[in-house]
Scaffold this motif. Structure first.
Motif, short mmCIF file in Angstrom:
data_model
loop_
_atom_site.label_atom_id
_atom_site.label_comp_id
_atom_site.label_asym_id
_atom_site.label_seq_id
_atom_site.Cartn_x
_atom_site.Cartn_y
_atom_site.Cartn_z
N ARG A 1 77.60 56.98 155.93
CA ARG A 1 78.02 58.31 155.55
C ARG A 1 79.49 58.54 156.23
O ARG A 1 80.31 59.23 155.68
CB ARG A 1 77.00 59.11 156.10
N ALA B 1 73.96 59.61 150.75
CA ALA B 1 74.28 60.12 149.65
C ALA B 1 73.59 61.70 149.81
O ALA B 1 72.88 62.09 150.36
CB ALA B 1 73.33 59.50 148.75
N ILE C 1 77.83 61.95 145.40
CA ILE C 1 77.31 60.72 145.84
C ILE C 1 75.79 60.40 145.55
O ILE C 1 74.81 61.07 146.01
CB ILE C 1 77.72 60.62 147.37
N ILE C 2 75.56 59.24 144.98
CA ILE C 2 74.38 58.58 144.37
C ILE C 2 74.03 57.43 144.78
O ILE C 2 74.73 56.33 144.55
CB ILE C 2 74.39 58.91 142.75
N THR C 3 72.89 57.52 145.35
CA THR C 3 72.32 56.15 145.95
C THR C 3 71.33 55.71 144.98
O THR C 3 70.45 56.37 144.49
CB THR C 3 71.84 56.21 147.16
#
Ligand code: ADP
Ligand code: MG
Length: 309
Positions: free
Chosen positions: A155, A195, A49-51
């Protein structure tokens, strides 16, 4: 006399061409094309999970989110893009309906709707999905303030969605990319709490590093108080213009400050990248052989091959 020597002797133009920006670009693209031949993306051990965040506007957050996501999905990986910016540019670029009545991240964050109910498949793109943003999201920044667990809402929604996919026997997602608005408000906080990794796009322009310490301080605060696992895993230099010395200087500056984090691949300034969204396309489908498409494929591959934190 060999042909090569002859040419070198008799054509001073040839020698002079070698170091023009155009020549450098052609050489770079040629090398990239060769390198990308037959590459294979690998599935990460668990969903990454990448912001994608930078509180500055216009640095290439949205372009990087959609094009990296497209490149990963075209490499056969399952990718979800979450549009957390009320402007909805990501949704537009991916050709996803996002008028005010479309269920969106607003309903997820403010009304506790499930992500499963808002995720749409991206047209003509296998393996790529998008949770859109609508104009309603512009009110969320204020509405969130009074809600319980206001920082954790995205989240929790993602966690429930990953569980839901597993229960339904759907394929596991390989990547979730979250595009942020150009601010450090509650929408960005939600994205950073959701993330494990942050990708920071930095525009190769003067003032590039200005404001970065504010972002890094915020990330550190979130790490200390809300999300101990959070790391800045990648910095991506965008809008790199080979014709200017300034771009090279800025890029070097960024690499000096963040030697391990900065991706080797830089994204060139390319008209194709800016044109693609008006056709509801990513640059990868709009002009697959353009320097912008090559660069985003190379960056996606780098992201995929570097060890996950
Ligand atoms: P952000 O999401 O950070 O505000 P965008 O990705 O929307 O940034 O980019 C800002 C503007 O610059 C957009 O008009 C976009 O099309 C354009 N742009 C982004 N990356 C490039 C690039 N590499 N070359 C040329 N134009 C670009
Ligand atoms: Mg944007």
């Amino acid at each position: 006399m060999h042909v090569a020597e002859q040419r070198a002797d008799s054509s001073p133009v040839h020698g002079a061409m070698e170091d023009t920006p155009l020549m450098r670009e052609l050489t770079r693209d040629h090398a990239r094309r060769r390198k990308l031949e037959g590459i294979q993306f690998h599935r990460p051990d668990s969903t990454r999970i990448i912001t994608v965040s930078n509180q500055k506007g216009g640095v290439g957050k949205t372009s990087s989110t959609v094009n990296l996501a497209a490149a990963l999905s075209m490499g056969g990986l399952e990718v979800l893009v979450i549009d957390a910016d009320p402007q909805g540019n990501t949704s537009t670029a991916l050709n996803i309906e996002h008028h005010a009545d479309v269920p969106s991240i607003y309903e997820v964050l403010v009304e506790s709707a499930s992500l499963a109910g808002v995720v749409q498949p991206v047209p003509d793109m296998e393996h790529l999905y998008c949770a859109p943003a609508t104009i309603n999201l512009s009110g969320a920044e204020i509405e969130l303030v009074s809600l319980v667990a206001r920082e954790n809402r995205l989240r929790n929604a993602i966690r429930d969605y990953l569980d839901h996919r597993e229960q339904e026997g759907m394929s596991r997602l390989d990547y979730v990319l979250i595009d942020c608005p150009p601010s450090l408000g509650l929408l960005t906080v939600n994205a950073l709490v959701a993330a494990r990794e942050v990708l920071i796009p930095i525009q190769a322009e003067y003032y590039a590093l200005e404001g970065l310490s504010l972002l890094l301080n915020n990330i550190e605060l979130i790490r200390q108080h809300l999300n101990p696992e959070l790391v800045v895993s990648s910095i991506l230099i965008t809008m790199y213009d080979t014709r200017t010395r300034l771009a090279a200087q800025v890029a070097q500056d960024v690499r000096d400050h963040f030697p391990d984090t900065t991706l080797e691949t830089t994204i060139p300034r390319s008209v194709r990248i800016s044109e693609a969204p008006s056709y509801g396309q990513t640059v990868l489908t709009y002009d697959p052989s353009s320097s912008g498409a090559l660069a985003y494929r190379a960056a996606a591959y780098e992201l995929n091959t570097r060890p996950a934190p």
